[in-house]
Design an enzyme around this catalytic site. Structure first.
Site, PDB file in Angstrom:
ATOM      1  N   HIS A 158      -4.957  22.280 -35.212  1.00 11.71           N
ATOM      2  CA  HIS A 158      -5.157  22.999 -36.466  1.00 11.71           C
ATOM      3  C   HIS A 158      -3.851  23.554 -37.025  1.00 11.71           C
ATOM      4  O   HIS A 158      -3.706  23.703 -38.240  1.00 11.71           O
ATOM      5  CB  HIS A 158      -6.176  24.122 -36.273  1.00 11.71           C
ATOM      6  CG  HIS A 158      -7.585  23.636 -36.171  1.00 11.71           C
ATOM      7  ND1 HIS A 158      -8.562  24.294 -35.467  1.00 11.71           N
ATOM      8  CD2 HIS A 158      -8.184  22.528 -36.684  1.00 11.71           C
ATOM      9  CE1 HIS A 158      -9.701  23.628 -35.547  1.00 11.71           C
ATOM     10  NE2 HIS A 158      -9.491  22.547 -36.281  1.00 11.71           N
ATOM     11  N   HIS A 200      -9.996  11.430 -40.189  1.00 14.79           N
ATOM     12  CA  HIS A 200      -8.669  11.794 -39.700  1.00 14.79           C
ATOM     13  C   HIS A 200      -7.755  10.575 -39.551  1.00 14.79           C
ATOM     14  O   HIS A 200      -6.595  10.595 -39.977  1.00 14.79           O
ATOM     15  CB  HIS A 200      -8.782  12.511 -38.356  1.00 14.79           C
ATOM     16  CG  HIS A 200      -9.314  13.899 -38.436  1.00 14.79           C
ATOM     17  ND1 HIS A 200      -8.578  14.960 -38.909  1.00 14.79           N
ATOM     18  CD2 HIS A 200     -10.528  14.415 -38.090  1.00 14.79           C
ATOM     19  CE1 HIS A 200      -9.297  16.068 -38.850  1.00 14.79           C
ATOM     20  NE2 HIS A 200     -10.485  15.761 -38.361  1.00 14.79           N
TER      21      HIS A 200
END
Length: 400
Positions: free
Chosen positions: A249, A379
């Site tokens: 993150h 992703h």
């Protein structure tokens, strides 16, 4: 490192596009559920199960909207398929908002999650760029739901979760949902030009990164109480809310902070400074220097906690390194761009069945601990495409 960056080399660019097209092919031809929404894919890339989760539905819209911008035939059909399922399946016509999951028999988890609503906003914004007939209606609806049900003006961020009837579930506040909302708010700003979206993205970034991550030397805290105090003891689901911190993150935020700096006219220097600090923090603290790959989580003393490797932190490192280097070339970024692609090509990309392995054990062999089958396209596709396009904003903007 003085030789030319990989992203400028025709052979590398061809390789990236070939990997992107392989992902498009896998999901375009295997994931569409004729009853609405999309199938998950098993390890061999075959459809499995009947549960549709909202983030996966919306991410398919997002990815094939990018496909449409690229001129990939069939993409508009998948965008339409996903938009209709968001509107007719996930959207709650009784209480408003969008429910987390459903199957052929109806809702299986009717909770209203900020994380899921962030991806609905992203899908609606992308669909608006394409001129999809549901886009304006969905964009207005999801904007109203986020404003009236989730947004907390006193904090400059959104609350987390509610039951179907909007009764409170917990007092938990999380950065992950707010991070993805920042991504979606920037996309909505690009699609509409309405400053309110960008203003909210900047408010969230100021709270999560400017206040909290900066205070931790650019480590992103994940879990908070309802007053946005860090909850160091929190432990939820290891998949969605693991204890400690998640270097992947930090990498995702690195790219988003750079994107925010660009969209906001490069006015606030701390945005781009934070982007670089987040990237460096993640690669220096989160990378296993012995065998390679990013640890999934660390504790607050930066010691590895969940040590297996998940695919998406690698993809986010690639995207962040490419985006930052496109703004200002840097041998450090080039080194990490190559290093993470080397690892990903060797261990994450599945040469036999297509797609990426979702996770690797400490021996770098594929395992099924948190994820079964192929991860969704989101992703990995962005890791392939971000390096191919200018750092002007989102892929939807840059592809044009």
């Amino acid at each position: 490192m003085t030789d030319t960056p990989w992203t400028t080399r025709p052979a590398h660019r061809d390789w990236l596009m070939s990997k992107a097209n392989a992902l498009f092919d896998l999901f375009q031809h295997n994931a569409v559920n004729p009853k609405g929404g999309f199938f998950d894919l098993d390890a061999a890339g075959r459809p499995m199960g009947h549960l549709r989760q909202i983030h996966a539905t919306a991410r398919m819209v997002h990815c094939f909207a990018i496909g449409s911008r690229l001129g990939r035939p069939g993409s508009d059909l998948i965008v339409d398929h996903g938009m209709r399922y968001l509107w007719e399946g996930h959207r709650d016509g009784v209480h408003g908002g969008y429910c987390w999951s459903l199957d052929d028999n109806g809702y299986q988890d009717a909770s209203k999650q900020a994380y899921g609503h962030a991806f609905v906003l992203l899908a609606a914004a992308d669909a608006k760029v394409l001129g999809h007939p549901l886009a304006d209606q969905m964009l207005a609806d999801i904007t109203d739901v986020l404003e009236s049900r989730f947004w907390e003006e006193r904090h400059g961020a959104v609350s987390e979760e509610y039951a179907r009837d909007w009764s409170k579930i917990t007092a938990y506040r999380g950065q992950n949902s707010n991070m993805h909302l920042t991504e979606a708010l920037m996309a909505a700003y690009e699609a509409t030009g309405e400053a309110l979206y960008l203003d909210k993205a900047k408010r969230i970034a100021s709270l999560v990164i400017g206040r909290h991550a900066a205070s931790l030397d650019y480590v992103v805290a994940e879990h908070f109480d309802e007053n946005w105090n860090i909850d160091r003891a929190y432990k939820g689901s290891d998949m969605f809310r693991p204890a400690g911190t998640t270097p992947g993150h930090w990498l995702e935020w690195a790219r988003l902070m750079a994107q925010l700096w660009v969209l906001d006219g490069r006015r606030e220097a701390w945005h781009i400074e934070a982007a670089h600090k987040l990237f460096r923090s993640a690669v220096e603290r989160g990378w296993d220097t012995r065998t390679g790959g990013f640890y999934y989580t660390l504790d607050f003393d930066h010691r590895p906690a969940l040590t297996h490797r998940i695919w998406w932190p690698a993809t986010e490192a690639i995207g962040a390194a490419a985006f930052l280097a496109a703004l200002k070339p840097d041998p450090f970024l080039e080194h990490w761009y190559r290093k993470v692609w080397d690892f990903s090509a060797q261990y994450f990309i599945d040469p036999a069945n297509g797609g990426w392995f979702g996770e690797l054990g400490d021996d770098l062999k594929p395992i099924d601990r948190f994820f079964t089958g192929k991860p969704d396209i989101y992703h990995a596709l962005q890791a392939c495409l971000i390096p191919l396009h200018p750092a002007t904003g989102s892929l939807m903007r840059a592809v044009a």
